[in-house]
Write a protein that holds these residues in place. Structure first.
Motif, PDB file in Angstrom:
ATOM      1  N   LEU A  84       0.840  -1.196   0.000  1.00  0.00           N
ATOM      2  CA  LEU A  84       0.000   0.000   0.000  1.00  0.00           C
ATOM      3  C   LEU A  84       0.875   1.245   0.000  1.00  0.00           C
ATOM      4  N   PRO A  85       0.507   2.247  -0.755  1.00  0.00           N
ATOM      5  CA  PRO A  85       1.289   3.494  -0.742  1.00  0.00           C
ATOM      6  C   PRO A  85       1.181   4.171   0.609  1.00  0.00           C
ATOM      7  N   HIS A  86       2.288   4.709   1.063  1.00  0.00           N
ATOM      8  CA  HIS A  86       2.291   5.391   2.364  1.00  0.00           C
ATOM      9  C   HIS A  86       3.421   6.402   2.381  1.00  0.00           C
ATOM     10  N   SER A  87       3.298   7.380   3.241  1.00  0.00           N
ATOM     11  CA  SER A  87       4.325   8.410   3.359  1.00  0.00           C
ATOM     12  C   SER A  87       5.556   7.831   4.044  1.00  0.00           C
ATOM     13  N   GLN A  88       6.710   8.417   3.759  1.00  0.00           N
ATOM     14  CA  GLN A  88       7.971   7.954   4.322  1.00  0.00           C
ATOM     15  C   GLN A  88       8.477   8.970   5.340  1.00  0.00           C
ATOM     16  N   GLY A  89       9.158   8.431   6.367  1.00  0.00           N
ATOM     17  CA  GLY A  89       9.758   9.318   7.353  1.00  0.00           C
ATOM     18  C   GLY A  89       8.734   9.883   8.315  1.00  0.00           C
ATOM     19  N   GLY A  90       9.154  10.872   9.070  1.00  0.00           N
ATOM     20  CA  GLY A  90       8.272  11.498  10.047  1.00  0.00           C
ATOM     21  C   GLY A  90       8.346  10.810  11.395  1.00  0.00           C
ATOM     22  N   LEU A  91       7.718  11.420  12.360  1.00  0.00           N
ATOM     23  CA  LEU A  91       7.677  10.889  13.716  1.00  0.00           C
ATOM     24  C   LEU A  91       6.227  10.795  14.196  1.00  0.00           C
ATOM     25  N   PRO A  92       5.893   9.703  14.902  1.00  0.00           N
ATOM     26  CA  PRO A  92       6.736   8.523  15.098  1.00  0.00           C
ATOM     27  C   PRO A  92       6.971   7.780  13.783  1.00  0.00           C
ATOM     28  N   TRP A  93       7.891   6.819  13.769  1.00  0.00           N
ATOM     29  CA  TRP A  93       8.293   6.150  12.539  1.00  0.00           C
ATOM     30  C   TRP A  93       7.137   5.466  11.824  1.00  0.00           C
ATOM     31  N   TYR A  94       6.115   5.078  12.582  1.00  0.00           N
ATOM     32  CA  TYR A  94       5.029   4.280  12.005  1.00  0.00           C
ATOM     33  C   TYR A  94       3.855   5.117  11.510  1.00  0.00           C
ATOM     34  N   GLN A  95       3.945   6.446  11.595  1.00  0.00           N
ATOM     35  CA  GLN A  95       2.795   7.276  11.266  1.00  0.00           C
ATOM     36  C   GLN A  95       2.297   7.054   9.841  1.00  0.00           C
ATOM     37  N   GLY A  96       3.215   6.922   8.892  1.00  0.00           N
ATOM     38  CA  GLY A  96       2.795   6.709   7.510  1.00  0.00           C
ATOM     39  C   GLY A  96       2.043   5.410   7.324  1.00  0.00           C
ATOM     40  N   TYR A  97       2.450   4.370   8.044  1.00  0.00           N
ATOM     41  CA  TYR A  97       1.767   3.078   7.951  1.00  0.00           C
ATOM     42  C   TYR A  97       0.374   3.136   8.570  1.00  0.00           C
ATOM     43  N   ILE A  98       0.265   3.830   9.689  1.00  0.00           N
ATOM     44  CA  ILE A  98      -1.042   3.963  10.347  1.00  0.00           C
ATOM     45  C   ILE A  98      -2.001   4.729   9.442  1.00  0.00           C
ATOM     46  N   SER A  99      -1.517   5.796   8.838  1.00  0.00           N
ATOM     47  CA  SER A  99      -2.366   6.595   7.951  1.00  0.00           C
ATOM     48  C   SER A  99      -2.855   5.761   6.768  1.00  0.00           C
ATOM     49  N   ALA A 100      -1.960   4.944   6.203  1.00  0.00           N
ATOM     50  CA  ALA A 100      -2.349   4.093   5.083  1.00  0.00           C
ATOM     51  C   ALA A 100      -3.375   3.054   5.522  1.00  0.00           C
ATOM     52  N   ALA A 101      -3.161   2.461   6.697  1.00  0.00           N
ATOM     53  CA  ALA A 101      -4.088   1.449   7.199  1.00  0.00           C
ATOM     54  C   ALA A 101      -5.466   2.041   7.452  1.00  0.00           C
ATOM     55  N   LEU A 102      -5.514   3.260   7.944  1.00  0.00           N
ATOM     56  CA  LEU A 102      -6.791   3.931   8.151  1.00  0.00           C
ATOM     57  C   LEU A 102      -7.457   4.261   6.816  1.00  0.00           C
ATOM     58  N   GLU A 103      -6.674   4.734   5.876  1.00  0.00           N
ATOM     59  CA  GLU A 103      -7.211   5.133   4.576  1.00  0.00           C
ATOM     60  C   GLU A 103      -7.831   3.956   3.834  1.00  0.00           C
ATOM     61  N   PHE A 104      -7.183   2.803   3.914  1.00  0.00           N
ATOM     62  CA  PHE A 104      -7.668   1.638   3.179  1.00  0.00           C
ATOM     63  C   PHE A 104      -8.590   0.747   3.997  1.00  0.00           C
ATOM     64  N   GLY A 105      -8.900   1.166   5.208  1.00  0.00           N
ATOM     65  CA  GLY A 105      -9.881   0.427   5.999  1.00  0.00           C
ATOM     66  C   GLY A 105      -9.349  -0.747   6.783  1.00  0.00           C
ATOM     67  N   LEU A 106      -8.033  -0.887   6.908  1.00  0.00           N
ATOM     68  CA  LEU A 106      -7.477  -1.959   7.710  1.00  0.00           C
ATOM     69  C   LEU A 106      -7.594  -1.644   9.193  1.00  0.00           C
ATOM     70  N   LEU A 107      -7.505  -0.379   9.513  1.00  0.00           N
ATOM     71  CA  LEU A 107      -7.734   0.113  10.866  1.00  0.00           C
ATOM     72  C   LEU A 107      -9.021   0.903  10.897  1.00  0.00           C
ATOM     73  N   ASP A 108      -9.632   0.928  12.078  1.00  0.00           N
ATOM     74  CA  ASP A 108     -10.876   1.668  12.271  1.00  0.00           C
ATOM     75  C   ASP A 108     -10.658   2.687  13.388  1.00  0.00           C
TER      76      ASP A 108
END
Length: 241
Positions: A84-108
């Motif tokens: 899944l496309p996600h942003s790179q870098g930033g703090l905390p390190w996982y923010q881009g992954y969380i945003s992608a998971a929320l966007e695609f409905g993996l997280l609620d």
């Protein structure tokens, strides 16, 4: 929420994003890690995951299979496994992954936001069933399980379930993404280890490409509905034989 569509085609080799982890080579005749023997129950899945790049080993040559996995780490693994496309870098390190998971409905939005804590099996089941339901054939099954309650489930610990989780558990178990334990429990509150996490993701990646009609347990849930509990977990017993 964006649809997965072509984004679900293939897997990517992605950088880990977790400090202290290093990559490993593809599966060979010898185990990749000194703490994963040739007979380790999850060896083949771990080596496939390594070759796809969504999980990595440690600098000391170990995989640390029994270590717990945090919510952030699992989210990162699943997002990378699905490329899944996600942003790179930033703090905390996982923010881009969380945003992608929320966007695609993996997280609620109702899920926990304490991403540094170890993830439980039920949290993994929620995310994996949501991801599976993004495939249209499986979404129909999830919707058909909407009326199920915890008393309809075939597990000895079903009273620990929340009714809102039952459809997702039915989809994940019925499709074969997750399995029960020999004592006829699902152990939804158990903390997931690195090996268990990889096995679940690998099972999901395989199942999502299959026709639901080939998943016998899924058909059992779908055809018998509330009478499934009356089978006294025959499906689980057959699975353990």
């Amino acid at each position: 929420m964006r649809k997965m569509g072509a984004l679900f085609v293939g897997l990517s080799v992605a950088s880990c994003g977790v400090s202290g982890l290093v990559g490993a080579t593809a599966a060979t005749a010898e185990p990749l890690f000194k703490d994963i023997s040739k007979r380790h129950w999850a060896r083949s899945q771990i080596e496939r995951a390594i070759s796809q790049g969504y999980v990595e080993g440690y600098p000391d040559g170990t995989f640390n299979a029994k270590a717990p996995v945090t919510r952030a780490e699992f989210t990162k693994m699943l997002v990378d496994a699905l490329r899944l496309p996600h942003s790179q870098g930033g703090l905390p390190w996982y923010q881009g992954y969380i945003s992608a998971a929320l966007e695609f409905g993996l997280l609620d939005e109702t899920d926990s936001t304490d991403y540094a804590k170890p993830i439980k099996r039920i949290e993994m089941i929620r995310m994996l069933s949501r991801a599976l339901a993004l495939e249209a054939p499986y979404r129909e099954y999830l919707e058909s399980f909407g009326a199920f309650k915890k008393d309809d489930m075939p597990f000895a610990d079903r009273l620990q379930f929340q009714n809102r989780d039952v459809p997702g558990i039915a989809l994940a178990y019925g499709s074969g993404v997750v399995n029960g334990y020999p004592d006829q429990t699902m152990q939804i509150h158990r903390i997931a280890t690195r090996s268990e996490t990889v096995v679940m993701i690998e099972s999901f990646l395989e199942v999502r490409t299959l026709d639901p009609l080939t998943r016998e347990r899924l058909l059992t849930f779908s055809s018998t509905g509330k009478t499934f509990a009356a089978t006294k977990i025959e499906a689980l017993e057959e699975e353990q034989e």
